[in-house]
Design an enzyme around this catalytic site. Structure first.
Site, PDB file in Angstrom:
ATOM      1  N   CYS A 168       1.074  -1.083  -0.081  1.00 10.15           N
ATOM      2  CA  CYS A 168       0.211   0.053  -0.010  1.00 10.15           C
ATOM      3  C   CYS A 168       0.940   1.296   0.000  1.00 10.15           C
ATOM      4  O   CYS A 168       1.832   1.287   0.864  1.00 10.15           O
ATOM      5  CB  CYS A 168      -0.974   0.040   1.320  1.00 10.15           C
ATOM      6  SG  CYS A 168      -1.970   1.425   1.305  1.00 10.15           S
ATOM      7  N   GLU A 203      -8.851  -0.925  -2.684  1.00  8.71           N
ATOM      8  CA  GLU A 203      -9.264   0.507  -2.673  1.00  8.71           C
ATOM      9  C   GLU A 203     -10.516   0.650  -2.061  1.00  8.71           C
ATOM     10  O   GLU A 203     -10.811   1.850  -1.232  1.00  8.71           O
ATOM     11  CB  GLU A 203      -9.336   0.798  -4.063  1.00  8.71           C
ATOM     12  CG  GLU A 203      -7.998   0.866  -4.751  1.00  8.71           C
ATOM     13  CD  GLU A 203      -6.766   1.217  -3.937  1.00  8.71           C
ATOM     14  OE1 GLU A 203      -6.823   2.208  -3.207  1.00  8.71           O
ATOM     15  OE2 GLU A 203      -5.640   0.704  -4.160  1.00  8.71           O
TER      16      GLU A 203
HETATM   17 CO    CO Z   1      -3.602   1.027  -0.072  1.00  7.02          CO
END
Ligand code: CO
Length: 183
Positions: free
Chosen positions: A110, A154
């Site tokens: 991420c 997401e």
């Molecule tokens: Co992320």
């Protein structure tokens, strides 16, 4: 132009908020932000631009990751047939999903997490996503494999969930309990 300095890192409260629905029609400001988010992903995958601006490559970026608690995210990535999926989504919803699960072999990463986190992140193998797009269309997409995983990652950002929350037995920093079924 969005740079790494503009990306909010784990520990920030905005990453734990449930993002708000975006008013439609899209305001100029929201449109510009979503376009910038998509541009970040494109730039980050261009070796020259990425090196010049020190961008970490990403396949997806959600508005809370740039400090804006609104239900928008961008993806820029290809499927197993090498077809490009380049979208800015507004008010996306996963309207259905498979029972079957999948996960990335090497775990997930991420842009808001500056460290490696090992562990299997269970995801649905297939999802159906409904959303408005940057281009002003309403789309329904059936996604599988890597794309389905990116979209679920997401979507989680819009609901204040980090990928490691879903790793069984993970007890590292910033972990939050999430219901197994949360989408
Ligand atoms: Co992320």
């Amino acid at each position: 132009m969005i740079l790494m300095d503009n990306i909010v890192r784990e520990g920030s409260r905005v990453l734990r908020e449930v993002a708000k629905e975006v008013d439609m029609p899209l305001s100029e400001e929201d449109l510009a932000l979503l376009q910038d988010m998509l541009d970040y992903l494109k730039n980050s995958q261009d070796p020259e631009i990425a090196e010049k601006y020190d961008l970490r490559p990403g396949s997806g970026l959600a508005a809370p990751q740039v400090g804006v608690s609104k239900r928008m995210f961008a993806i820029h990535t290809t499927d197993e047939k090498d077809q490009l999926y380049s979208y800015g989504f507004i008010n996306p919803k996963i309207v259905s999903h498979s029972i079957e699960e999948t996960s990335l072999e090497n775990g997930e990463g991420c842009l808001s997490v500056d460290r490696e986190v090992e562990g299997e992140v269970p995801r649905y193998a297939r999802v159906k996503l409904q959303a408005d797009t940057l281009e002003g269309e309403r789309v329904t997409l059936r996604l599988r494999g890597y794309l389905a995983i990116v979209v679920q990652h997401e979507m989680d950002h819009l609901n204040g969930i980090m990928f490691y929350d879903r790793i069984e037995g993970y007890a590292g920093p910033h972990k939050k309990e999430v219901p197994r079924t949360a989408l």
